[in-house]
Enzyme design. Structure first.
Site, PDB file in Angstrom:
ATOM      1  N   GLY A  73      13.063  55.867   8.469  1.00 14.52           N
ATOM      2  CA  GLY A  73      11.738  56.016   7.863  1.00 14.52           C
ATOM      3  C   GLY A  73      10.998  54.701   7.888  1.00 14.52           C
ATOM      4  O   GLY A  73      11.527  53.678   8.322  1.00 14.52           O
TER       5      GLY A  73
ATOM      6  N   GLY B 201      10.286  51.671   6.742  1.00 13.78           N
ATOM      7  CA  GLY B 201      10.877  50.737   5.792  1.00 13.78           C
ATOM      8  C   GLY B 201       9.970  49.559   5.496  1.00 13.78           C
ATOM      9  O   GLY B 201      10.205  48.796   4.558  1.00 13.78           O
ATOM     10  N   ARG B 202       8.971  49.395   6.333  1.00 15.25           N
ATOM     11  CA  ARG B 202       8.020  48.294   6.093  1.00 15.25           C
ATOM     12  C   ARG B 202       6.662  48.657   6.660  1.00 15.25           C
ATOM     13  O   ARG B 202       5.953  47.809   7.182  1.00 15.25           O
ATOM     14  CB  ARG B 202       8.522  47.014   6.714  1.00 15.25           C
ATOM     15  CG  ARG B 202       8.889  47.176   8.172  1.00 15.25           C
ATOM     16  CD  ARG B 202       9.023  45.848   8.797  1.00 15.25           C
ATOM     17  NE  ARG B 202       9.631  45.977  10.105  1.00 15.25           N
ATOM     18  CZ  ARG B 202       9.735  44.995  10.944  1.00 15.25           C
ATOM     19  NH1 ARG B 202       9.253  43.822  10.623  1.00 15.25           N
ATOM     20  NH2 ARG B 202      10.294  45.164  12.107  1.00 15.25           N
TER      21      ARG B 202
ATOM     22  N   ASP C  99      13.317  43.679   3.436  1.00 13.34           N
ATOM     23  CA  ASP C  99      12.335  43.208   2.453  1.00 13.34           C
ATOM     24  C   ASP C  99      10.970  43.874   2.615  1.00 13.34           C
ATOM     25  O   ASP C  99      10.045  43.579   1.871  1.00 13.34           O
ATOM     26  CB  ASP C  99      12.188  41.683   2.539  1.00 13.34           C
ATOM     27  CG  ASP C  99      11.707  41.223   3.911  1.00 13.34           C
ATOM     28  OD1 ASP C  99      11.462  42.080   4.785  1.00 13.34           O
ATOM     29  OD2 ASP C  99      11.585  39.998   4.112  1.00 13.34           O
ATOM     30  N   GLY C 100      10.850  44.737   3.620  1.00 12.80           N
ATOM     31  CA  GLY C 100       9.583  45.431   3.825  1.00 12.80           C
ATOM     32  C   GLY C 100       8.507  44.584   4.477  1.00 12.80           C
ATOM     33  O   GLY C 100       7.379  45.029   4.645  1.00 12.80           O
TER      34      GLY C 100
ATOM     35  N   ARG D  32      -1.572  48.807  12.956  1.00 14.19           N
ATOM     36  CA  ARG D  32      -1.217  49.513  14.188  1.00 14.19           C
ATOM     37  C   ARG D  32      -1.986  50.818  14.270  1.00 14.19           C
ATOM     38  O   ARG D  32      -2.153  51.516  13.275  1.00 14.19           O
ATOM     39  CB  ARG D  32       0.295  49.771  14.189  1.00 14.19           C
ATOM     40  CG  ARG D  32       0.796  50.462  15.428  1.00 14.19           C
ATOM     41  CD  ARG D  32       2.290  50.227  15.612  1.00 14.19           C
ATOM     42  NE  ARG D  32       3.110  50.962  14.663  1.00 14.19           N
ATOM     43  CZ  ARG D  32       4.448  50.898  14.646  1.00 14.19           C
ATOM     44  NH1 ARG D  32       5.092  50.134  15.512  1.00 14.19           N
ATOM     45  NH2 ARG D  32       5.135  51.587  13.759  1.00 14.19           N
TER      46      ARG D  32
ATOM     47  N   ARG E 213       7.972  60.814  15.888  1.00 11.28           N
ATOM     48  CA  ARG E 213       9.012  60.341  16.797  1.00 11.28           C
ATOM     49  C   ARG E 213      10.011  61.450  17.082  1.00 11.28           C
ATOM     50  O   ARG E 213      10.073  62.438  16.330  1.00 11.28           O
ATOM     51  CB  ARG E 213       9.772  59.179  16.115  1.00 11.28           C
ATOM     52  CG  ARG E 213       8.866  58.062  15.641  1.00 11.28           C
ATOM     53  CD  ARG E 213       9.341  57.481  14.309  1.00 11.28           C
ATOM     54  NE  ARG E 213       8.303  56.603  13.743  1.00 11.28           N
ATOM     55  CZ  ARG E 213       8.207  55.306  13.988  1.00 11.28           C
ATOM     56  NH1 ARG E 213       9.107  54.722  14.731  1.00 11.28           N
ATOM     57  NH2 ARG E 213       7.232  54.606  13.475  1.00 11.28           N
TER      58      ARG E 213
ATOM     59  N   ASP F  79      14.348  56.944  17.252  1.00  7.75           N
ATOM     60  CA  ASP F  79      13.278  56.716  16.274  1.00  7.75           C
ATOM     61  C   ASP F  79      12.176  55.840  16.849  1.00  7.75           C
ATOM     62  O   ASP F  79      11.131  55.667  16.222  1.00  7.75           O
ATOM     63  CB  ASP F  79      13.839  56.072  14.990  1.00  7.75           C
ATOM     64  CG  ASP F  79      14.653  54.820  15.276  1.00  7.75           C
ATOM     65  OD1 ASP F  79      15.604  54.897  16.058  1.00  7.75           O
ATOM     66  OD2 ASP F  79      14.319  53.757  14.727  1.00  7.75           O
TER      67      ASP F  79
HETATM   68  P1  AMP Z   1      13.012  48.961  14.216  1.00  6.40           P
HETATM   69  O1  AMP Z   1      14.187  48.242  14.783  1.00  6.40           O
HETATM   70  O2  AMP Z   1      11.795  48.102  14.029  1.00  6.40           O
HETATM   71  O3  AMP Z   1      12.717  50.239  14.921  1.00  6.40           O
HETATM   72  O4  AMP Z   1      13.422  49.341  12.735  1.00  6.40           O
HETATM   73  C1  AMP Z   1      14.447  50.269  12.437  1.00  6.40           C
HETATM   74  C2  AMP Z   1      14.314  50.702  11.004  1.00  6.40           C
HETATM   75  O5  AMP Z   1      14.493  49.598  10.120  1.00  6.40           O
HETATM   76  C3  AMP Z   1      12.966  51.322  10.666  1.00  6.40           C
HETATM   77  O6  AMP Z   1      13.197  52.390   9.788  1.00  6.40           O
HETATM   78  C4  AMP Z   1      12.235  50.170  10.005  1.00  6.40           C
HETATM   79  O7  AMP Z   1      11.238  50.618   9.117  1.00  6.40           O
HETATM   80  C5  AMP Z   1      13.353  49.453   9.277  1.00  6.40           C
HETATM   81  N1  AMP Z   1      13.074  48.026   9.095  1.00  6.40           N
HETATM   82  C6  AMP Z   1      13.020  47.076  10.055  1.00  6.40           C
HETATM   83  N2  AMP Z   1      12.734  45.872   9.518  1.00  6.40           N
HETATM   84  C7  AMP Z   1      12.610  46.049   8.191  1.00  6.40           C
HETATM   85  C8  AMP Z   1      12.310  45.195   7.063  1.00  6.40           C
HETATM   86  N3  AMP Z   1      12.104  43.890   7.224  1.00  6.40           N
HETATM   87  N4  AMP Z   1      12.256  45.763   5.838  1.00  6.40           N
HETATM   88  C9  AMP Z   1      12.478  47.071   5.670  1.00  6.40           C
HETATM   89  N5  AMP Z   1      12.758  47.919   6.665  1.00  6.40           N
HETATM   90  C10 AMP Z   1      12.823  47.433   7.913  1.00  6.40           C
HETATM   91 MG    MG Z   2      11.193  51.479  14.958  1.00 18.41          MG
END
Ligand code: AMP
Ligand code: MG
Length: 474
Positions: A88, A90-91, A123-124, A174, A181, A246
């Site tokens: 989901g 996450g940030r 940390d979002g 964005r 997805r 995703d």
């Molecule tokens: P990504 O590798 O960017 O596709 O991220 C994979 C998952 O990790 C997604 O659900 C992102 O929202 C979550 N995520 C990545 N970086 C962070 C962060 N710094 N804080 C919270 N969630 C994160």
């Molecule tokens: Mg992603």
């Protein structure tokens, strides 16, 4: 007073289990680093509004614009082949959907906008580097004509984020035709929530495949779009780096510019991502990985499709579709308008020579339209043999040399965002010098033009400039 934006939030009208409604987390001291005025206009937004304090508040998460119904989307996904039942945003926070003057619908999403229920240990937040990288690369992709999410703005938050060191925080705005997805479908499929799957399918069809009949039609649409997309990636030497389910869209837009890179010295098994130890998402494996992801989508949609043979046939269509698209892309790169049986071997022979010599991917193809292609090779004799075959093939084409060069220059860019230049721009931005970042964006807006003042951006990295690895944008 908050900025009012003409939102129409169809995702926010879906059932509550599709998301968590919540605003972005405010930041200490937002500062606008970049605003994509052309994109703003395309969306029907006035760039001047976005530069006001209210606009900056909207772009940083400090003020939810009027008309927004902010939410974090839930999804699941296979990451490097391993199943995660719940991921989901996450940030990220979806502010809402804008209807552009031409009627097209676009998600407006803040990335790096604070913790959500899907943040897990994160940390979002995002730091400046990945935000600038995504801005540069996604806009370069758009200028190359590759379907992609876009970057509307980048802002500094005025807050530190802790990574290996303490770094400045940033937020990217964005834009995407949707953020749905493969993993969004997988999330509901894994819970046997057929009703939600049906709702999501109808929603996705309305947005991306208005003529599709049901889940099978949607699957066929996604297969066709991904085949076309990945053929384009291959044609520009692009390595996505993290093709998890995703990170694969239903729209067919490239999403998630984490450890991505454009190849300098060509090799089909080139990998950049620091965490891709097996080479799962290497350049030349991207078609196989897309097929793997599409198989997961078909599997998620099975409760709706019902007919397993029809679903299999839809997925099986990917391979011939990408082969045809790939041939189209590479024929054009070699200046071929017509089709001959021997074109495939001719293209493969060039790529094999390039791999053997570590020839620069972009500069080699660009040089084919001119005179100095041999300079890209260490083994000039071997290249000359290939060139003789190619010239013999060109002799069976109608185009004049001038027309051919012009056509080739329209498909073989002079400029791609080279990783060492991106790193240089990020390093400068950390010293509060945004000139290299803006200069790259300006150059990459017209990648097929003769580079002129931007000629130094066409240079491959010197040995000490090579960036061997790229990192997920966390
Ligand atoms: P990504 O590798 O960017 O596709 O991220 C994979 C998952 O990790 C997604 O659900 C992102 O929202 C979550 N995520 C990545 N970086 C962070 C962060 N710094 N804080 C919270 N969630 C994160
Ligand atoms: Mg992603």
């Amino acid at each position: 007073m908050a900025l009012d934006l003409p939102f129409d939030n169809s995702y926010a009208r879906l059932p509550a289990r599709f998301y968590t409604k919540m605003p972005p987390t405010p930041v200490a001291a937002p500062r606008l680093l970049a605003l994509n005025e052309g994109l703003a206009q395309q969306l029907g937004l006035d760039p001047a509004d976005l530069k006001t304090p209210e606009g900056l508040a909207a772009l940083s998460g400090n003020g939810v614009p009027g008309g927004s119904d902010p939410l974090a989307q839930v999804y699941a996904g296979h990451q490097f082949g391993g199943w995660s039942p719940q991921l989901g945003d996450g940030r990220a926070i979806l502010l809402g959907e804008l209807l552009a003057p031409d009627g097209a619908r676009f998600d407006l999403q803040l990335k790096g906008s604070g913790r959500t229920p899907y943040s897990r240990m994160g940390d979002g937040r995002a730091w400046l580097g990945p935000v600038l990288r995504e801005y540069i690369v996604s806009e370069a992709m758009a200028a190359l004509g590759v379907p992609t999410t876009r970057a509307l703005a980048a802002v500094l938050t005025g807050e530190p984020v802790q990574r290996e060191t303490t770094l400045p925080g940033a937020v990217l705005t964005r834009v995407a035709t949707s953020h749905i997805r493969v993993g969004t479908f997988q999330y509901f499929a894994a819970q046997n929530d057929v009703e939600a799957l049906e709702t999501l399918t109808q929603h996705a069809i309305a947005r991306h495949d208005p003529d599709a009949e049901g889940a099978l039609g949607l699957l066929q649409g996604v297969v066709a779009r991904q085949a076309a997309l990945i053929a384009q990636w291959l044609g520009f030497g692009f390595v996505h780096g993290v093709m998890n389910t995703d990170n694969m869209t239903i729209s067919g837009e490239t999403i998630d510019y984490g450890p991505c890179a454009f190849i300098d010295a060509y090799h089909p098994m080139r990998v950049f991502s620091s965490i891709d130890h097996q080479g799962r998402y290497a350049y030349g494996r991207q078609p196989d990985m897309a097929l793997w992801n599409l198989t997961q989508l078909a599997s998620a949609l099975m409760p709706l499709i019902g007919d397993i043979e029809a679903a299999q046939a839809a997925v099986d269509a990917f391979t011939p579709a990408i082969q045809t698209a790939w041939m189209g892309v590479f024929r054009a790169k070699l200046g071929l308008r017509t089709e001959e049986e021997s074109d495939g071997p001719l293209i493969q022979a060039l790529l094999a020579r390039m791999a053997e010599d570590g020839a620069d991917f972009t500069n080699t193809f660009r040089a084919l339209g001119g005179e100095a292609a041999a300079d890209q090779f260490t083994d000039r004799t071997a290249f000359a043999a290939w060139e003789t075959d190619w010239r013999a093939r060109l002799a069976r084409e109608e185009a004049t040399p001038e027309d051919r060069k012009a056509e080739m220059d329209r498909v073989n860019p002079a400029l791609i965002p080279r990783t060492h230049r991106i790193e240089e721009a990020i390093a400068a931005a950390l010293r509060d010098d945004l000139a290299p970042f803006h200069r790259m964006n300006a150059a990459l807006a017209t990648p097929f033009d003769t580079p002129g003042d931007f000629a130094e951006l066409t240079r491959p990295p010197k040995t000490d400039e090579i960036v061997a690895q790229t990192f997920c944008g966390t």
